[in-house]
Design a protein around this motif. Structure first.
Motif, mmCIF file in Angstrom:
data_model
loop_
_atom_site.group_PDB
_atom_site.id
_atom_site.type_symbol
_atom_site.label_atom_id
_atom_site.label_comp_id
_atom_site.label_asym_id
_atom_site.label_seq_id
_atom_site.Cartn_x
_atom_site.Cartn_y
_atom_site.Cartn_z
ATOM 1 N N HIS A 89 1.789 -12.276 -3.142
ATOM 2 C CA HIS A 89 2.647 -12.900 -2.135
ATOM 3 C C HIS A 89 2.144 -12.489 -0.760
ATOM 4 C CE1 HIS A 89 5.218 -14.057 -5.404
ATOM 5 N NE2 HIS A 89 6.053 -14.666 -4.567
ATOM 6 N N CYS A 147 4.134 -3.139 6.844
ATOM 7 C CA CYS A 147 3.327 -2.018 6.298
ATOM 8 C C CYS A 147 2.011 -2.631 5.847
ATOM 9 C CB CYS A 147 4.038 -1.364 5.111
ATOM 10 S SG CYS A 147 5.617 -0.636 5.524
ATOM 11 N N ASP A 148 1.499 -3.548 6.655
ATOM 12 C CA ASP A 148 0.378 -4.378 6.219
ATOM 13 C C ASP A 148 -0.970 -3.894 6.747
ATOM 14 O OD1 ASP A 148 1.440 -5.106 8.682
ATOM 15 O OD2 ASP A 148 0.977 -7.226 8.484
ATOM 16 N N GLY A 149 -1.066 -2.586 6.989
ATOM 17 C CA GLY A 149 -2.360 -1.975 7.230
ATOM 18 C C GLY A 149 -2.907 -2.148 8.640
ATOM 19 N N LEU A 198 -8.207 7.084 0.460
ATOM 20 C CA LEU A 198 -7.513 8.369 0.511
ATOM 21 C C LEU A 198 -7.679 9.142 -0.786
ATOM 22 C CD1 LEU A 198 -4.516 8.656 -1.091
ATOM 23 C CD2 LEU A 198 -4.019 6.782 0.429
ATOM 24 N N GLY A 235 -3.851 10.412 7.397
ATOM 25 C CA GLY A 235 -3.505 9.006 7.654
ATOM 26 C C GLY A 235 -2.356 8.503 6.804
ATOM 27 N N MET A 236 -2.519 8.539 5.490
ATOM 28 C CA MET A 236 -1.476 8.046 4.603
ATOM 29 C C MET A 236 -0.215 8.885 4.740
ATOM 30 S SD MET A 236 -0.025 9.226 1.629
ATOM 31 C CE MET A 236 -1.250 10.300 0.950
ATOM 32 N N SER A 237 -0.388 10.219 4.844
ATOM 33 C CA SER A 237 0.794 11.083 4.918
ATOM 34 C C SER A 237 1.635 10.757 6.155
ATOM 35 C CB SER A 237 0.378 12.556 4.933
ATOM 36 O OG SER A 237 0.053 12.956 3.616
ATOM 37 N N GLY A 282 0.861 -1.191 0.000
ATOM 38 C CA GLY A 282 0.000 0.000 0.000
ATOM 39 C C GLY A 282 0.895 1.239 0.000
ATOM 40 N N PRO A 283 0.318 2.402 0.309
ATOM 41 C CA PRO A 283 1.121 3.632 0.263
ATOM 42 C C PRO A 283 2.365 3.602 1.164
ATOM 43 C CG PRO A 283 -1.204 4.163 0.458
ATOM 44 C CD PRO A 283 -1.110 2.673 0.564
ATOM 45 N N GLY A 342 4.098 0.948 2.364
ATOM 46 C CA GLY A 342 5.089 -0.017 1.875
ATOM 47 C C GLY A 342 5.750 0.471 0.601
ATOM 48 N N ARG A 387 -17.640 9.665 -3.328
ATOM 49 C CA ARG A 387 -17.723 8.721 -2.212
ATOM 50 C C ARG A 387 -18.565 9.336 -1.108
ATOM 51 N NH1 ARG A 387 -12.660 8.580 0.164
ATOM 52 N NH2 ARG A 387 -13.568 9.886 1.767
HETATM 53 C C1 LIG Z 1 -12.615 7.029 4.230
HETATM 54 C C2 LIG Z 1 -11.126 7.243 4.337
HETATM 55 C C3 LIG Z 1 -10.564 8.348 3.708
HETATM 56 C C4 LIG Z 1 -9.181 8.567 3.819
HETATM 57 N N1 LIG Z 1 -8.646 9.680 3.226
HETATM 58 C C5 LIG Z 1 -7.327 9.941 3.351
HETATM 59 C C6 LIG Z 1 -6.737 11.058 2.709
HETATM 60 O O1 LIG Z 1 -7.414 11.813 2.009
HETATM 61 N N2 LIG Z 1 -5.402 11.284 2.886
HETATM 62 C C7 LIG Z 1 -4.633 10.444 3.640
HETATM 63 O O2 LIG Z 1 -3.424 10.722 3.803
HETATM 64 N N3 LIG Z 1 -5.151 9.346 4.230
HETATM 65 C C8 LIG Z 1 -6.471 9.071 4.099
HETATM 66 N N4 LIG Z 1 -6.998 7.942 4.661
HETATM 67 C C9 LIG Z 1 -6.107 7.005 5.357
HETATM 68 C C10 LIG Z 1 -5.364 6.126 4.348
HETATM 69 O O3 LIG Z 1 -6.288 5.457 3.509
HETATM 70 C C11 LIG Z 1 -4.498 5.113 5.073
HETATM 71 O O4 LIG Z 1 -3.764 5.751 6.090
HETATM 72 C C12 LIG Z 1 -3.514 4.450 4.118
HETATM 73 O O5 LIG Z 1 -4.186 3.757 3.094
HETATM 74 C C13 LIG Z 1 -2.629 3.468 4.871
HETATM 75 O O6 LIG Z 1 -1.643 2.970 4.023
HETATM 76 P P1 LIG Z 1 -0.830 1.663 4.450
HETATM 77 O O7 LIG Z 1 0.057 1.369 3.311
HETATM 78 O O8 LIG Z 1 -0.259 1.843 5.795
HETATM 79 O O9 LIG Z 1 -1.956 0.532 4.616
HETATM 80 P P2 LIG Z 1 -2.955 -0.082 3.536
HETATM 81 O O10 LIG Z 1 -3.372 0.955 2.552
HETATM 82 O O11 LIG Z 1 -4.018 -0.747 4.312
HETATM 83 O O12 LIG Z 1 -2.079 -1.143 2.755
HETATM 84 C C14 LIG Z 1 -1.674 -2.348 3.380
HETATM 85 C C15 LIG Z 1 -1.315 -3.346 2.301
HETATM 86 O O13 LIG Z 1 -0.783 -4.510 2.912
HETATM 87 C C16 LIG Z 1 -1.259 -5.645 2.223
HETATM 88 N N5 LIG Z 1 -1.173 -6.801 3.140
HETATM 89 C C17 LIG Z 1 -1.844 -6.984 4.303
HETATM 90 N N6 LIG Z 1 -1.490 -8.137 4.873
HETATM 91 C C18 LIG Z 1 -0.566 -8.704 4.067
HETATM 92 C C19 LIG Z 1 0.176 -9.929 4.111
HETATM 93 N N7 LIG Z 1 0.043 -10.798 5.126
HETATM 94 N N8 LIG Z 1 1.036 -10.209 3.102
HETATM 95 C C20 LIG Z 1 1.175 -9.337 2.052
HETATM 96 N N9 LIG Z 1 0.487 -8.188 1.947
HETATM 97 C C21 LIG Z 1 -0.365 -7.869 2.950
HETATM 98 C C22 LIG Z 1 -2.681 -5.274 1.830
HETATM 99 O O14 LIG Z 1 -3.137 -6.051 0.729
HETATM 100 C C23 LIG Z 1 -2.523 -3.801 1.487
HETATM 101 O O15 LIG Z 1 -2.259 -3.592 0.115
HETATM 102 C C24 LIG Z 1 -8.374 7.681 4.566
HETATM 103 C C25 LIG Z 1 -8.950 6.557 5.176
HETATM 104 C C26 LIG Z 1 -10.309 6.338 5.064
HETATM 105 C C27 LIG Z 1 -10.901 5.149 5.738
#
Ligand SMILES: Cc1cc2nc3c(=O)[nH]c(=O)nc-3n(C[C@H](O)[C@H](O)[C@H](O)COP(=O)(O)OP(=O)(O)OC[C@H]3O[C@@H](n4cnc5c(N)ncnc54)[C@H](O)[C@@H]3O)c2cc1C
Length: 544
Positions: free
Chosen positions: A141, A176-178, A48, A316-318, A16-17, A19, A244
């Motif tokens: 994977h 970075c698995d969310g 996001l 969140g993502m930032s 995701g963002p 990772g 949305r």
């Molecule tokens: C309604 C809403 C609106 C938002 N708007 C914004 C915004 O405008 N700006 C902003 O900055 N943030 C925003 N956010 C927050 C943002 O979406 C998250 O903070 C961001 O997506 C997190 O990124 P991440 O990579 O940490 O996690 P994720 O995006 O959750 O990515 C995690 C990745 O890990 C993978 N994964 C999980 N487990 C495994 C495993 N065991 N093996 C391999 N892969 C795995 C998943 O498939 C996924 O692709 C918003 C959130 C919501 C709910």
């Protein structure tokens, strides 16, 4: 199915963002890494959409800012905020904001924020990561388990297309698995904070006729208030046909089978006249949580795996990308032999308080725009209804400000208590969410100013440490020699510009690879080697 074994210095779990940003940061530094992503990279339901200024500054450093600016979002679409009872209903208030095209970068930054929905943002980051030969980005994977063996981590993952088990030996692993991080669970790390601020449901729709349906004008977000308070919002996705809706509900609403998305869309519209297609609906929980630890042994957490927050403010993502930028140079330092393990401990010391602070500010934004004083007469016809609508509109405009206008938080987060930075005795400035005053105080993001050659001061930072010298007669060789002694990359940059010198306030300023000030003074300390020891983390256990 057979199993295979490979080696990688850094294993990133999740593409995701967070990772992908870490993979870019490592790729940009020439550090090989492998990314495991269980999916195929497609984003079905964009969450996001706002890419805030600090993330755009990192994107500029990585050379991908233009890809984000030109992502396909309608940059002429105005990003106002509208408060109303429904799209066809009463207007309560409106905050005027320009379109992405009309927006200028703030004076404190070379870049401006941008709207880029997640179905485009994730692939932009992934493509940028894949462009480095040193980044091995694997779809399909799934990490299944791992073992920290002290001198390395052994990860077991499944190739879900072939059924093959892949074992990967790595020096460091980053989860970075969310939000539902399996890495975090396996480490036994708890999330601390508030597990439920609200239960919500997102409805992602295509509605080409929406703009013609109403008289509210273009807006990034329409926030709906009814008797009883704020209950939903409609957010622009591509600036054209995609939108949305997010509704604030309760636990029972989380049941998708019983959820009537069609009826909710019609309530938001205030009319049955709109033709629309529901693309997907997802329930989610709004939280304010920070992992108790960001590191355990050789395994780290970043992004939503380490912190989750209300999206109010778009942080969140930032915050996850900022984790990646902080951890990336530290992993580079240790893998290239000039950093110490203490540098890696400083990741949690620096990032955890920031994540908690940003999560709290985001929750405050949510509270502000859901704590409408009295909206019971907001639909009434006549003067009492008018008075109620005016009061609610004024409240919403005041309450919403920090949600839309948060440069102080985006650029002003600081590592004041970092053991990698040397305090200079100046008072700790108050962090103002709205207003960002640049400062070169140690622990702060080094200020932006335009150089004569058209670059930003921020363009000077990144590869190693940068020693900025604003008076060429000040001796610096003891520090440069000490850095060389420890193989710490350090570049001296002389700047003969009085305006920039007064912004930085000291004749010598040492800036870290992530663009944060580590130390400043008018002359070198008598013991220059000890300053190098501090910035490469050698004293972290002693000072943390
Ligand atoms: C309604 C809403 C609106 C938002 N708007 C914004 C915004 O405008 N700006 C902003 O900055 N943030 C925003 N956010 C927050 C943002 O979406 C998250 O903070 C961001 O997506 C997190 O990124 P991440 O990579 O940490 O996690 P994720 O995006 O959750 O990515 C995690 C990745 O890990 C993978 N994964 C999980 N487990 C495994 C495993 N065991 N093996 C391999 N892969 C795995 C998943 O498939 C996924 O692709 C918003 C959130 C919501 C709910």
């Amino acid at each position: 199915m057979e199993s295979s074994m490979t080696d990688t210095p850094v294993l990133i779990v999740g593409g995701g963002p967070a990772g992908s940003a870490l993979a870019i940061e490592l790729g940009w530094r020439g550090v090989p890494c492998t990314v495991l992503e269980q999916g195929d990279g497609t984003v079905d339901h964009p969450r996001l959409g706002i890419i805030l200024s600090r993330t755009m500054e990192f994107a500029r450093r990585w050379g991908i800012a233009d890809r984000i600016y030109n992502c396909g979002f309608n940059n002429d679409y105005e990003l106002n905020v509208v408060y109303c009872t429904s799209m066809a209903g009463h207007l309560l208030g409106r905050d005027e904001n320009p379109s992405c095209n009309a927006m200028q970068p703030p004076p404190q930054s070379p870049v401006k924020r941008q709207r880029c929905p997640q179905m485009w943002f994730n692939p932009i980051l992934e493509k940028a990561a894949r462009e480095y030969d040193t980044v091995d980005f694997k779809h399909f994977h799934k990490l299944e388990s791992f073992e920290d063996r002290g001198d390395h981590v052994l990860a077991t993952c499944l190739n879900t297309q072939t059924g093959e088990t892949v074992r990967i030996r790595t020096q460091y692993m980053v989860g970075c698995d969310g939000a539902a991080s399996g890495v975090r669970s396996q480490l036994g790390i708890d999330m601390l904070g508030k597990p439920v601020l609200s239960y919500s449901m997102n409805i992602f729709i295509r509605a080409p006729g929406l703009a013609a349906l109403h008289d509210k004008g273009e807006a990034e977000r329409y926030i709906f208030v009814r008797p009883g308070g704020t209950w939903a919002n409609l957010t622009v996705v591509d600036g054209r046909d995609l939108w949305r809706i997010t509704i604030i509900g309760n636990e029972t609403m989380m049941n998708l089978e019983e959820f009537d998305a069609q009826s909710v869309v019609r309530q938001c519209m205030g009319t049955d006249d709109l033709e629309f297609e529901i693309i997907s609906s997802i329930p989610w929980r709004r939280t304010e949580l920070t992992a108790e630890h960001f590191r355990k042994g050789r395994v780290f957490l970043a992004g939503d795996a380490a912190h989750t927050m209300s999206p109010t403010g778009g942080h969140g993502m930032s915050t996850g990308v900022a984790d990646a930028a902080d951890l990336g140079w530290k992993l580079d330092a240790i893998l290239n032999g000039w950093g110490t393990d203490g540098l890696l401990d400083a990741y949690e010391i620096e990032r955890r308080p920031i994540a908690a602070m940003v999560a709290a500010a985001s929750a405050e934004n949510f509270r502000a725009w859901t704590s409408v004083p009295d909206s019971d007469r907001v639909l009434d016809v006549g003067p009492e209804g008018d008075a109620c609508r005016q009061a609610v509109g004024e409240h919403m405009k005041r309450a919403g400000r920090a949600d839309w206008d948060s440069l102080g938080l985006q650029l002003g987060y600081r590592y004041d208590d970092s053991p990698l930075c040397v305090a200079d005795g100046t008072p700790v400035p108050q962090l103002d969410v709205l207003d960002y005053q640049q400062t070169a105080r140690p622990g702060s993001r080094a200020p932006h100013a335009w150089l004569e050659d058209g670059r930003s001061t921020l363009d000077l930072f990144g590869r190693g440490f940068t020693l900025m010298r604003f008076s060429s007669t000040v001796p610096v060789s003891p520090l440069i020699d000490a850095a060389q002694e420890q193989n710490v990359p350090l570049t001296l940059v002389d700047i003969a510009n009085e305006e920039i010198a007064s912004l930085y306030e000291r004749k010598l300023v040492l800036v870290r690879p992530d663009g944060f000030v580590a130390w400043r003074d008018d002359a070198l300390p008598t013991d220059a080697p000890s300053l190098i020891e501090i910035v490469r983390g050698a004293h972290v256990h002693a000072t943390a």
